[in-house]
Design an enzyme around this catalytic site. Structure first.
Site, PDB file in Angstrom:
ATOM      1  N   LEU A 100       0.865  -1.181   0.000  1.00 12.42           N
ATOM      2  CA  LEU A 100       0.000   0.000   0.000  1.00 12.42           C
ATOM      3  C   LEU A 100       0.901   1.230   0.000  1.00 12.42           C
ATOM      4  O   LEU A 100       1.825   1.332   0.802  1.00 12.42           O
ATOM      5  CB  LEU A 100      -0.900  -0.002   1.237  1.00 12.42           C
ATOM      6  CG  LEU A 100      -1.992  -1.080   1.245  1.00 12.42           C
ATOM      7  CD1 LEU A 100      -2.673  -1.128   2.601  1.00 12.42           C
ATOM      8  CD2 LEU A 100      -3.006  -0.846   0.136  1.00 12.42           C
ATOM      9  N   HIS A 116       1.054 -11.135   9.526  1.00 15.40           N
ATOM     10  CA  HIS A 116       2.275 -11.589   8.846  1.00 15.40           C
ATOM     11  C   HIS A 116       2.740 -12.897   9.497  1.00 15.40           C
ATOM     12  O   HIS A 116       2.764 -13.002  10.733  1.00 15.40           O
ATOM     13  CB  HIS A 116       3.366 -10.515   8.955  1.00 15.40           C
ATOM     14  CG  HIS A 116       4.596 -10.892   8.210  1.00 15.40           C
ATOM     15  ND1 HIS A 116       4.678 -10.838   6.828  1.00 15.40           N
ATOM     16  CD2 HIS A 116       5.785 -11.372   8.635  1.00 15.40           C
ATOM     17  CE1 HIS A 116       5.868 -11.262   6.447  1.00 15.40           C
ATOM     18  NE2 HIS A 116       6.560 -11.594   7.526  1.00 15.40           N
ATOM     19  N   GLU A 150       6.611   1.344   6.099  1.00 20.99           N
ATOM     20  CA  GLU A 150       7.741   0.411   6.087  1.00 20.99           C
ATOM     21  C   GLU A 150       7.201  -1.021   5.908  1.00 20.99           C
ATOM     22  O   GLU A 150       6.222  -1.381   6.589  1.00 20.99           O
ATOM     23  CB  GLU A 150       8.410   0.515   7.457  1.00 20.99           C
ATOM     24  CG  GLU A 150       9.820   0.074   7.520  1.00 20.99           C
ATOM     25  CD  GLU A 150      10.276   0.123   8.985  1.00 20.99           C
ATOM     26  OE1 GLU A 150      11.024  -0.771   9.376  1.00 20.99           O
ATOM     27  OE2 GLU A 150       9.837   1.028   9.713  1.00 20.99           O
ATOM     28  N   GLU A 181      -2.366 -18.185  13.097  1.00 24.81           N
ATOM     29  CA  GLU A 181      -2.716 -16.871  12.531  1.00 24.81           C
ATOM     30  C   GLU A 181      -4.189 -16.558  12.772  1.00 24.81           C
ATOM     31  O   GLU A 181      -4.549 -15.452  13.185  1.00 24.81           O
ATOM     32  CB  GLU A 181      -2.452 -16.853  11.015  1.00 24.81           C
ATOM     33  CG  GLU A 181      -1.001 -16.888  10.635  1.00 24.81           C
ATOM     34  CD  GLU A 181      -0.817 -16.733   9.126  1.00 24.81           C
ATOM     35  OE1 GLU A 181      -1.568 -15.979   8.486  1.00 24.81           O
ATOM     36  OE2 GLU A 181       0.080 -17.388   8.577  1.00 24.81           O
TER      37      GLU A 181
HETATM   38  C1  GAR Z   1      -1.163 -15.918   5.358  1.00 28.72           C
HETATM   39  O1  GAR Z   1      -0.196 -16.847   5.784  1.00 28.72           O
HETATM   40  C2  GAR Z   1      -0.725 -14.502   5.696  1.00 28.72           C
HETATM   41  O2  GAR Z   1      -0.065 -14.410   6.927  1.00 28.72           O
HETATM   42  C3  GAR Z   1       0.230 -14.229   4.565  1.00 28.72           C
HETATM   43  O3  GAR Z   1      -0.401 -14.764   3.431  1.00 28.72           O
HETATM   44  C4  GAR Z   1      -1.215 -15.858   3.827  1.00 28.72           C
HETATM   45  C5  GAR Z   1      -2.634 -15.614   3.331  1.00 28.72           C
HETATM   46  O4  GAR Z   1      -3.434 -16.725   3.584  1.00 28.72           O
HETATM   47  N1  GAR Z   1       0.481 -12.831   4.436  1.00 28.72           N
HETATM   48  C6  GAR Z   1       1.677 -12.330   4.151  1.00 28.72           C
HETATM   49  O5  GAR Z   1       2.652 -13.008   3.964  1.00 28.72           O
HETATM   50  C7  GAR Z   1       1.706 -10.804   4.078  1.00 28.72           C
HETATM   51  N2  GAR Z   1       3.056 -10.326   4.145  1.00 28.72           N
HETATM   52  P1  GAR Z   1      -5.017 -16.583   3.514  1.00 28.72           P
HETATM   53  O6  GAR Z   1      -5.315 -15.957   2.150  1.00 28.72           O
HETATM   54  O7  GAR Z   1      -5.502 -18.012   3.580  1.00 28.72           O
HETATM   55  O8  GAR Z   1      -5.476 -15.729   4.664  1.00 28.72           O
END
Ligand code: GAR
Length: 208
Positions: A100, A116, A150, A181
């Site tokens: 973004l 993340h 950042e 997560e």
């Molecule tokens: C997740 O592991 C999230 O943490 C990562 O992408 C995946 C999305 O999974 N995001 C990043 O790496 C952002 N820097 P999802 O579409 O099943 O939620």
């Protein structure tokens, strides 16, 4: 008054789904998802949102040019217009894989949240789980944080840890981490939606 969440997602949408389900089960008090916006017309997250009756918008990033020809400014102004119409209180990035820019960030200061798959500040950027395995850490985790200019660098809202097992590869670690997560994102949004808070430099102050 409901806390209006707008989700930005580029792919699978499991974090989005977990948040939507938690809201349905009243585990994120007062929250409502008012829309999901994707830069990727093929994102499974779009189908999941439609199944749940959540309004979706596609802003196809590829139609703004690819690689060096990507017209970020035009893409971003289209995104700002769509998100603005949804009047968000919080914008939740859930596997949103584009950066973004400043123009978007300045519209919603301290209102954009990301998850993340590492314990920040370690392993920013893409394939954080692989970065953790390659480094040989024995514990990893995930981080919910505010988004600033950042990369993966804004103040931390919530973190949880996960042990790396000797037999883990990128897939198994990512799968196990995904469950963590979902829990962490739900917990963080529950706190943001129900508790007073202040962002004091890089530290969160709850019920100040
Ligand atoms: C997740 O592991 C999230 O943490 C990562 O992408 C995946 C999305 O999974 N995001 C990043 O790496 C952002 N820097 P999802 O579409 O099943 O939620």
């Amino acid at each position: 008054m409901a806390v209006r969440l707008v989700i930005l997602a580029s792919g699978r949408g499991s974090n989005f789904s977990a948040i939507a389900e938690a809201i349905r089960q009243k585990k994120i008090p007062g929250a409502e998802i008012v829309g999901l916006v994707s830069n990727n017309p093929e994102a499974p997250a779009l189908l999941l949102a439609r199944e749940k009756g959540i309004p979706t918008t596609i802003i196809d990033a590829k139609s703004f040019g690819r690689g060096k020809l990507f017209d970020r400014a035009s893409y971003e102004s289209a995104l700002i217009e769509v998100v603005h119409r949804l009047s968000p209180d919080l914008i939740c990035l859930a596997g949103y894989m584009l950066l973004l820019g400043e123009s978007f960030l300045k519209h919603w200061p301290n209102q954009i949240v990301n998850i993340h798959p590492s314990l920040l500040p370690s392993f920013r950027g893409l394939r954080a789980q692989k970065q953790a395995l390659d480094y040989g850490v024995q514990w990893t985790g995930c981080t919910v944080h505010w988004v600033n200019e950042e990369l993966d660098g804004g103040p931390i809202i919530a973190q949880e840890i996960l042990e790396v097992l000797p037999q883990d590869d990128e897939d198994s670690l990512s799968t196990r981490l995904l469950e963590v997560e979902h829990r962490t994102y739900i917990k963080a949004l529950g706190m943001l939606c129900s508790q007073a808070y202040q962002i004091d430099g890089r530290r969160m102050r709850w019920n100040p």
